[in-house]
Structures are given as structure tokens and as C-alpha cells.
Write an enzyme that holds these catalytic residues in place. Sequence first.
Site, PDB file in Angstrom:
ATOM      1  N   GLU A  16      -0.968   0.694   7.185  1.00 28.45           N
ATOM      2  CA  GLU A  16      -2.278   1.210   6.741  1.00 28.45           C
ATOM      3  C   GLU A  16      -2.703   2.496   7.453  1.00 28.45           C
ATOM      4  OE1 GLU A  16      -4.937  -2.129   7.233  1.00 28.45           O
ATOM      5  OE2 GLU A  16      -4.307  -2.990   5.333  1.00 28.45           O
ATOM      6  N   GLU A  64       0.572  -7.387   1.905  1.00 29.42           N
ATOM      7  CA  GLU A  64      -0.545  -8.183   2.429  1.00 29.42           C
ATOM      8  C   GLU A  64      -1.465  -8.544   1.277  1.00 29.42           C
ATOM      9  OE1 GLU A  64      -2.857  -6.785   5.758  1.00 29.42           O
ATOM     10  OE2 GLU A  64      -1.115  -5.811   6.654  1.00 29.42           O
TER      11      GLU A  64
HETATM   12  C1  BG6 Z   1      -5.170  -5.473   7.135  1.00 31.30           C
HETATM   13  C2  BG6 Z   1      -4.355  -5.371   8.387  1.00 31.30           C
HETATM   14  O1  BG6 Z   1      -6.063  -4.428   7.142  1.00 31.30           O
HETATM   15  O2  BG6 Z   1      -5.991  -6.582   6.953  1.00 31.30           O
HETATM   16  C3  BG6 Z   1      -4.111  -6.674   9.094  1.00 31.30           C
HETATM   17  O3  BG6 Z   1      -3.127  -4.719   8.154  1.00 31.30           O
HETATM   18  C4  BG6 Z   1      -5.366  -7.517   9.034  1.00 31.30           C
HETATM   19  O4  BG6 Z   1      -3.693  -6.390  10.400  1.00 31.30           O
HETATM   20  C5  BG6 Z   1      -5.684  -7.808   7.593  1.00 31.30           C
HETATM   21  O5  BG6 Z   1      -5.294  -8.689   9.787  1.00 31.30           O
HETATM   22  C6  BG6 Z   1      -6.857  -8.749   7.370  1.00 31.30           C
HETATM   23  O6  BG6 Z   1      -7.972  -8.289   8.046  1.00 31.30           O
HETATM   24  P1  BG6 Z   1      -8.772  -9.218   9.055  1.00 31.30           P
HETATM   25  O7  BG6 Z   1      -9.829  -8.352   9.618  1.00 31.30           O
HETATM   26  O8  BG6 Z   1      -9.318 -10.338   8.243  1.00 31.30           O
HETATM   27  O9  BG6 Z   1      -7.779  -9.671  10.064  1.00 31.30           O
END
Ligand code: BG6
Length: 476
Positions: free
Chosen positions: A179, A373
Site C-alpha cells: 500500500e 487483502e
Molecule cells: C491494510 C494493511 O491497510 O489494512 C494491513 O495493509 C491492515 O496491514 C489492514 O492490517 C486492515 O486494517 P486494520 O487497521 O483493521 O488492521
Amino acid sequence: MPFPEGFLWGGATAANQCEGAYDEGGRGLANVDVIPHGSERNDVSRGLRRMLDFEPGYYYPAQTGIDFYHHYREDIELFAEMGFKVFRLSIAWTRIFPHGDEETPNEEGLAFYEDVFRCCRAHGIEPLVTITHFDCPIHLVKEYGAWRNRKLIDFYKKLVRVLFTRYKGLVRWWITFNEMNMILHRPFMGAGIVLEPGENPLAAEYRAAHNELVASAWAVKIAHEIDPENKVGCMLAAGSYYPYSCRPEDVRAAQLKNQENYFFVDVQSRGYYPGYAAKFLEHEGIDVGMTDEDEKILAENTVDFISFSYYSSRCIAGDPSIAGGVAEGNAFAGVENPFVRTSDWGWIIDPLGFRITINDLWDRYQKPLFVVENGLGAYDEVKPDGSIDDDYRIEYLREHIEAMRDAIEEDGVEMLGYTTWGPIDLVSAGSGEMEKRYGFIYVDRDNQGSGTLARSKKKSFSWYKQVIATNGKDLG
Ligand code: BG6
């Protein structure tokens, strides 16, 4: 079959959110280690606090994570039981070069990841490795000003050369930076940037972005030279911006926000700064320090595939005061969208937005896409018998997998794979909490670091196993 043969199903993690063992194996300290949790988490991002070392007595979740460092065999075995074809994880830079600027790498760190990759392969799981997932050695932050300094390009080149050489044949799928667009929202977490008094934040952020873009292109070059089988991708925190209404001002606002995000992939995928970015930087008086060599490296080394995270769509208004309120999500706050529901953390839930985002990326780049993700952060309740019925997680994932299936089947998009975020509970990047859980596997750990660290299967575990076993045909 809706999903192509060989579609890579799996899950994704990051070193700083699960490994722990921050002071073992010769590891050095990184920016991600010293970020506080809860409401203080993001103070550092605008240089409000200079937290470059630990405060005695304060709990830092990254120090211990879920102790993947000592549990990886057990965890990978559970991933294999679900039938994972791929496991996305990241390298902690400070395990390989504890300070970032050493001449020789730390063998203990290299050996650790070699064991992890061998363990994956022994289970028939392909590792997908993010070289940098938000981490930057603290030494490079303090001594060099982190990514705003061009010297980091050379340190990164040395890191990737070591990785591609050592893991040749073991790892084929690589992502250069997680990201990269996060730099504009969380500059300390994203690129180790601590603003100097009076410094122009945008200038620091775009200089850091430029250096990362050049470093990323070098990584593509080096990866292909060392092993032509290597596939190297960029990674975007995606989620298309919708205009709040059909007012032209809203539509234009959404276009600008989308360009702000796409900028990074535009450069990594097309090999040059798009006109809108060049004009924006000129208008802001920002010189990113582009050299002739940078231009050449960027042009000649575009990525093989485009990977991205998707949690939410976003909504933006030309005049935010006309819109209802702020919608949270992945550091990309926008205005509230009255037509969608939200998660426990106020993140927009929009499966159709996933299909829209996939199509936007495909239309723009025409390169294979990899969803690395996607998932729902939620509170889980452990019943007295130890079971966890996370139907809400199953519902979220089912709806999103259906949207991805439609993008492949009906829209003709080329997709390589899908890894859910946090197949095992881990520390939240946004809030530092443990109790914002994403996993199919529960980890007994709370926000203050208490708990046995025992792993147990949630209801979604067998659901995802079935999804993979039927190559996405049976979504329950
Ligand atoms: C993404 C990141 O932005 O979102 C992860 O690459 C992150 O590292 C994921 O954990 C979810 O976000 P959060 O704040 O719920 O952990």
C-alpha cells in the site's frame, strides 16, 4: 468453473502485525515497533510525537504480536488444513539488516525466513512475499530521515538483491511495497517520515513516494535478472471513490481522489509520471528529485501484476459540509454513504464496490490482478465451550467472493488469486488492537497483551476450507 484452474486461494499477514520477537535473532528496531496503540496510534503520523524509541512501562503490540516467530509451523499447518494454495507474508527488514545500512546481512534472519518458506512449500503452499509492509529500520529514520532520503533506494536495492538471491527457487511471487499510497495518509507508518518543524508535509510525502517508486522499479529489474521466473507486483490500498451525488463538483472531487490513489500504480504499471501528477507537483512547488536514470529505470521496469487490498468503497463530496458525516476506513476517510452498511469500526461494507473497483483497475491497467487483502475486522465472542460462530465474517467474505466471481465470469477480468486479510487474528495496523479480529483462526490475546496465545478454529475455518476445496463453487 467460475474461478480459473490454479487460482491462488489463501490468506495474508504482515511481519510487524504477527511475528513479535522484536528483539530476537539479531533483529533491529523498526518504525512499526514503536507505534502506540488505541487513540494515540496515529499521533505520530503528522510528527505530533517523536516516538522513536520505547517509553518504559508502555505496551507496544508489535513487540509480541501473536508470536508467529515461534508458532509459524503450527500456523502454516492450519493454513494447509484449510487448503491454502498461497500464503502472503512480509519480511521484517530489520531481521535481514538490523540497521538497514550494514554491509552484510544477518544470517539468523535469513535462516528464519528460509525455514518459513520451506515449511510453506512442504505443505504445497506458495509463498507470496511483501518485501516491505510498512516497516523501515529506526536507524534509517533517525540517521537518514527515512524514505525522503534517496540513500534508502540503495539500502533497499541491497536488501532485495540478498532476498532474491537467497530465496531463488523458494519464492516466485513478490510485492515490493505494501500500500504505497498509505504514505499520503500515515507517513510515519507508511514510510518512516517524521516531519521536521515547518516542513511541507506534501513535499516530504511525495519525495518519499518517488524514492519508493524508483526503489520498486529497481526491485523489478533485479528480481528478473536473478530469476526470470520471478513475478513482481505493486500493491494499492484500493477502493474506488464514488461521487456523493451527480453534481459535477462531486464527480470531479471523486475523480481527483481516484487519481491521487492511482498515481502510484500509474507509475509502477505504465513506467512514467502521468500528466495530472506532474501538473499537481508543479502547482504545489514540489520537486521530487527525478533524475535521468530514475526515468529510465521506471520506464523499463514496470510490474508483472497489480495487487491490491479492498475493504470498502469510498465516497467523496465537492463540499463535504453537505454530506452527513465522516466514514472511517483504512485511513481513507470520506463522507458517509447512506446506501451501504458499516462494520463495528465504521468501515463501509460494499461488495458491489469490490466488483466496481476490480473493473476500474482492470480497465485502467489491463494487467493481471491479485486481491491480496480483503476481510472483516470484527469483535468475536468465545462461547463457554470455546466455539466462535462468526457468521458475519462468512457473510462478508461470501458476498465479496461472489462479487469477484462476477468480475471474472461476467466482466472478463483476469485474476490471479485471492488472499483474505488476517487468516489468523493479528494486531490491527490502524488501531493496534488485537480485538479487531479478521481470522479464521482465533488467537487468545487481548488488547493489552494478555492471553495464552493458543490458536483455535472459528466457524469460518471449515467454511473457507470448503470454498477452496471447490475452487469457489460452494460458497455455503
Ligand atoms: C491494510 C494493511 O491497510 O489494512 C494491513 O495493509 C491492515 O496491514 C489492514 O492490517 C486492515 O486494517 P486494520 O487497521 O483493521 O488492521
